[in-house]
Design an enzyme around this catalytic site. Structure first.
Site, PDB file in Angstrom:
ATOM      1  N   LYS A   1       0.861  -1.187   0.000  1.00  0.00           N
ATOM      2  CA  LYS A   1       0.000   0.000   0.000  1.00  0.00           C
ATOM      3  C   LYS A   1       0.895   1.233   0.000  1.00  0.00           C
ATOM      4  CE  LYS A   1      -3.966   0.182   1.996  1.00  0.00           C
ATOM      5  NZ  LYS A   1      -5.112   0.230   2.931  1.00  0.00           N
TER       6      LYS A   1
ATOM      7  N   ASP B   1     -11.787   2.055  12.546  1.00  0.00           N
ATOM      8  CA  ASP B   1     -12.506   2.146  11.271  1.00  0.00           C
ATOM      9  C   ASP B   1     -13.015   0.761  10.881  1.00  0.00           C
ATOM     10  OD1 ASP B   1     -13.611   3.392   9.061  1.00  0.00           O
ATOM     11  OD2 ASP B   1     -11.814   3.176   7.837  1.00  0.00           O
TER      12      ASP B   1
ATOM     13  N   ASP C   1      -6.255  -3.464   7.479  1.00  0.00           N
ATOM     14  CA  ASP C   1      -5.996  -2.074   7.887  1.00  0.00           C
ATOM     15  C   ASP C   1      -6.163  -1.918   9.385  1.00  0.00           C
ATOM     16  OD1 ASP C   1      -5.347  -1.361   5.389  1.00  0.00           O
ATOM     17  OD2 ASP C   1      -7.126  -0.167   4.975  1.00  0.00           O
TER      18      ASP C   1
END
Length: 933
Positions: free
Chosen positions: A65, A158, A175
């Site tokens: 990423k 999140d 993540d």
């Protein structure tokens, strides 16, 4: 592609996330970011572009990423990012996508992650709700992953369906913990509603943030501090959506959605899915409480409730009242204990030879707790072949591990005297005796009690197995091949050979097949792709590879009356059964995962599962966490604070100025490597690369260099040295075809003390104990010479501050004790410990020697040496405190604690959580449920 490989295909985020800051430029394929070659673009995530890539060092597929431009342009954000990412990289859990690496290449910041195959939960939910069984299974996995992270102080922030991948082995959270970094990068408060990380197409108002909002807790929307309970709220919303196919909160605009979250309660799951158990409604309702104080306070409690709901299933009967405390959990154990008593009759019927009728083929389960105030040692459980008793190791009254035997129709386990400091028990085929390892010996003991008998010498063994002809096959050392020995005793002989072409460094966890001639075993290799399970044989024929993998494996019969069965092994945290023909030595069916959350075998231990010849299965047990936290203690045992993030720390050494610590740890790939941690900031940096195992760091007296062992496999270990700044290549100090490991560097810089190991049974490739201590001089002819040369295992040496004495641990008295002798001549020798001891350390002024007792206590002995160094007075050792340091290894080589120069502070690696043991689950006729799948 290896079976069950973890690859990720397709877009990273099908919800259509857009970045809240400038997206990083798209990079061309086949370009390089450090050692990572980009193969193809996978799409955009919440923090940047994501690429499929190849790690050119390890030749494995990864996901890279590339972060946004603002992250790369801010030094403060970069430092914060690296600090947080390192903490996240220590997360090791089968349901969390692993973060392998973080780097910067020509100003481009990037993350390297596990590459997964599957789809996101968000994509799956587009097709409607999940089946109830799948909902509960995935929810338990998510809760377990959250619990693991929260215990290490890491909150996701999140959590949403787009950040949950569904793979063949279950779900994976992605993540993890990076949302905190992302929010920090955006630089806009949550309540502003103008610059959020993601958006989703089901609410189409331009510029809204509704995709993330739908899983935000009220405190997030109000701009308050987030904690673990924030993740629990998001989890409740996800669980509701999995069960019903509908979002827990909705609105036609951003304002109405926020109002829904702050003020409304979603309809009960049972009103949409009548078959859902009432307990599931309670879980969701508690998770979605508006006030964090009214929610479950830990993900562990959520998991327990879900497991209850899983057992409740679709029953129409009323559920027991919810338990915010441990009262219901206690009631469950009482019920399980009562069930264990009632199972005596069931065991007689099931194990007495009568084959149950088809309508009677329901697997019965019950749980076993360890003895009071102790815990099952990881990977220590072993069912007797007749399926009536469970053997395991756990601490005895004096704190030392002993072998316990628990009849399955009894409420109590009984400790076997004489088995102190034992591990890895295994049964004789007639279920009358138990083999085990303790104090450098392979021993056996009658299961009903009696004095143990020594079979042969061994060292840090990795499992054993016993056939009907009285042959035991065992792994004598972590870098050894397998050996055989008569159960009556004798000299062991090699039965397998490490394969240099495959860079093998260990054969371990043997398990006989029914014919008693063939056995399964795990072959470890420096190259991860070459780790595999093999079938070996007593006739010495070359082993046959059965499957790739990292787990121990053994054959389990379906029942006492059937010849067929399955090979059981662990894969990605699941216990997997694969039908196997033991006559033809081939698989006859596909692998079927059927029990989740089973402790894994590699890199740390044998998997915690066992089966009998009569169709009984047991799994679980072991401490709830392997992660350890570096912690300072004073002389009274009071904690003075923790340092840095938790990790899989095997040992460590303080720098001479006490500002840094060199960590010997296990990385996410299961290999040993060395990192340096700054004690004032808790920030770590890698010193060595994981191309081969690199371990046992030792500081030079000025702190400028670190000597360490590099193990390329085949039982070898050589000594290298590298600047402690990490600059420059490592240079060899001592090359060898045997095993040499550094122990200490003299204060004047003239000598390096090291362990010099020879073959355990006089055969190359045998176990490699530290049988001698040698010194490498740095002046003159630089020719090494021995300083402690006795026919016993010797380990863990160290120079006195004045360089006139050496401490070490030796087994010459029959058990490990601490000694001190003059250097270099060795004319004077004194025993320091009175009742066993290991891992000696000197105080900075040489006036005390510290060491660990067999029960884990830290002891100190006052020392007074003559001015000429010709004599030494030593006082009786005094106990200081017993640190909460689970699994202290008396036979290990790595030093597991350090001492400040003034002797007033002690650095230990403490368990991240209290040593709490998971119960062992016993399943009678375990294939009954398997056949229903």
């Amino acid at each position: 592609m290896r079976a069950f490989s973890t690859l990720r295909a397709g877009p990273v985020n099908p919800e259509g996330d857009t970045l809240a800051y400038n997206r990083s430029l798209t990079l061309p394929t086949r370009s390089r970011l450090g050692p990572y070659e980009l193969i193809s673009s996978l799409g955009a995530g919440g923090m940047g572009e994501v690429y499929k890539a190849r790690d050119t060092r390890l030749d494995r597929t990864v996901a890279v990423k590339v972060l946004g431009a603002q992250m790369s342009s801010s030094p403060e954000l970069r430092q914060r990012f690296e600090r947080e990412a390192r903490a996240i990289s220590q997360l090791s859990h089968p349901n969390i996508c692993a973060l392998y690496d973080v780097g910067n290449h020509e100003g481009v910041e990037y993350l390297v992650m596990e590459y997964l195959e599957g789809e996101t939960l968000a994509s799956r939910l587009v097709r409607g709700p999940l089946a109830l069984e799948q909902t509960l299974r995935f929810a338990i996995q998510i809760a377990d992953a959250l619990d693991k992270a929260h215990r290490q102080g890491i909150v996701h922030r999140d959590l949403k369906p787009a950040n949950i991948m569904i793979t063949r082995s279950g779900v994976k959270l992605v993540d993890f913990g990076l949302a905190k970094l992302q929010a920090g990068t955006a630089g806009v408060a949550v309540t502003s509603g103008t610059a959020m990380a993601t958006q989703i197409p089901d609410l189409t108002a331009e510029g809204t943030i509704l995709g993330t909002l739908q899983y935000m807790a009220p405190e997030q929307l109000e701009g308050l501090e987030s904690d673990a309970r924030t993740d629990i709220f998001a989890f409740g919303a996800i669980l509701y959506e999995m069960a019903t196919g509908q979002k827990a909160f909705s609105g036609k605009s951003q304002a109405s959605l926020i109002a829904s979250i702050l003020e409304r309660t979603p309809p009960a799951i049972s009103s949409i899915q009548p078959a859902a158990p009432p307990a599931l409604d309670r879980v969701v309702k508690t998770c979605l409480a508006k006030d964090p104080e009214d929610r479950f306070q830990t993900a562990h409690d959520v998991r327990l409730e879900l497991q209850w709901a899983e057992g409740e299933g679709s029953a129409a009967s009323a559920s027991p009242p919810p338990a915010r405390s441990r009262r219901r959990e206690l009631a469950a154990w009482i019920t399980a204990a009562a069930l264990a008593v009632a199972l005596g009759a069931v065991l007689f019927l099931r194990l007495g030879g009568r084959k149950p009728e088809s309508h009677d083929r329901a697997a019965l389960k019950f749980s076993i707790l360890p003895p009071e105030k102790t815990a099952f040692q990881p990977g220590s459980i072993a069912l007797s072949p007749d399926g009536t008793r469970l053997a395991f190791t756990a601490a005895g009254p004096d704190g030392r591990n002993v072998v316990w035997v628990r009849p399955l129709d009894s409420l109590e386990a009984r400790a076997l005297p004489g088995t102190e400091r034992s591990y890895s028990p295994f049964w004789s085929p007639d279920s009358r005796s138990i083999g085990f390892f303790a104090e450098g010996k392979l021993k056996k003991v009658d299961a009903s009690g009696g004095p143990p008998q020594v079979i042969c010498d061994t060292r840090l063994a990795r499992g054993g197995t016993w056939n009907r002809e009285g042959v035991i096959v065992f792994a004598p050392f972590p870098t050894a091949a397998l050996y055989r020995v008569a159960a009556t005793g004798g000299v062991p002989s090699a039965v397998t050979k490490l394969d240099p072409a495959r860079h093998e460094n260990s054969h371990r966890w043997p398990s006989f097949l029914p014919d008693g001639r063939h056995f399964l075993f795990l072959a470890r290799s420096v190259q991860q792709e070459d780790r595999a399970v093999y079938v070996g044989s007593l006739d010495g024929k070359p082993p046959v590879q059965l499957m790739n993998g990292y787990s121990n494996a053994f054959f389990a019969r379906s029942s006492a009356s059937e010849s067929g069965g399955s090979v059981l092994f662990e894969r990605d945290g699941w216990l997997v059964a694969r039908p196997f023909d033991p006559g033809k030595l081939v698989f006859t069916g596909e692998p079927l995962p059927f029990v989740s959350r089973v402790r894994g075998a590699d890199p740390l231990r044998v998997g915690s599962f066992t089966a009998s010849d009569t169709g009984v299965l047991a799994f679980g047990g072991g401490a709830a966490s392997d992660m350890r936290q570096i912690t300072w203690f004073d002389r009274e045992g009071k904690s003075l604070g923790t340092i840095g993030p938790p990790g899989l720390y095997m040992g460590f050494n303080l720098s001479p100025d006490e500002k840094r610590v060199a960590l010997d740890l296990i990385n996410l790939g299961g290999e040993r490597e060395i990192w340096l941690m700054e004690l004032d900031r808790g920030v770590s940096s890698r010193l060595t690369l994981p191309a081969s195992a690199e371990l046992f760091p030792v500081w030079s007296p000025d702190g400028s260099r670190i000597a360490f062992a590099r193990s390329p496999g085949m039982g070898r270990a050589e000594i290298y040295v590298r600047p402690s700044t990490g600059a420059g290549a490592a240079e060899p100090l001592l090359l060898s075809t045997s095993r040499k490991i550094p122990l200490d560097w003299s204060r004047d810089g003239r000598f390096l003390l090291y362990g010099n190991s020879g073959p355990l049974y006089g055969v190359s490739g045998g176990g490699e104990p530290n049988s001698e201590l040698w010194v490498l001089p740095f002046s003159g002819d630089r020719k090494p010479f021995p300083v402690v040369r006795v026919p016993f295992n010797v380990a863990q040496g160290g120079f006195s501050p004045d360089g006139r004495w050496i401490t070490y641990a030796s087994e010459e008295s029959g058990r490990q004790e601490v000694y001190v002798q003059s250097f270099p001549a060795g004319a004077v020798k004194r025993r320091i410990s009175a009742d066993g001891g290991f891992q000696p350390r000197w105080r900075g002024d040489g006036k005390e020697i510290f060491f660990l007792a067999p029960d884990g206590r830290l002891l100190a002995a006052a020392v007074a040496a003559s001015a000429t160094g010709g004599s030494l007075d030593v006082s009786s050792p005094v106990a200081l405190f017993r640190p909460e340091t689970a699994a202290m290894d008396a036979s290990g080589e790595a030093m597991q604690y350090a001492v400040s120069s003034d002797g007033r502070r002690f650095l230990f690696s403490s368990p991240v959580q209290d040593l709490k043991s998971q119960p062992v689950t016993v399943v009678l006729d375990w294939t009954a449920d398997l056949k229903k799948r």
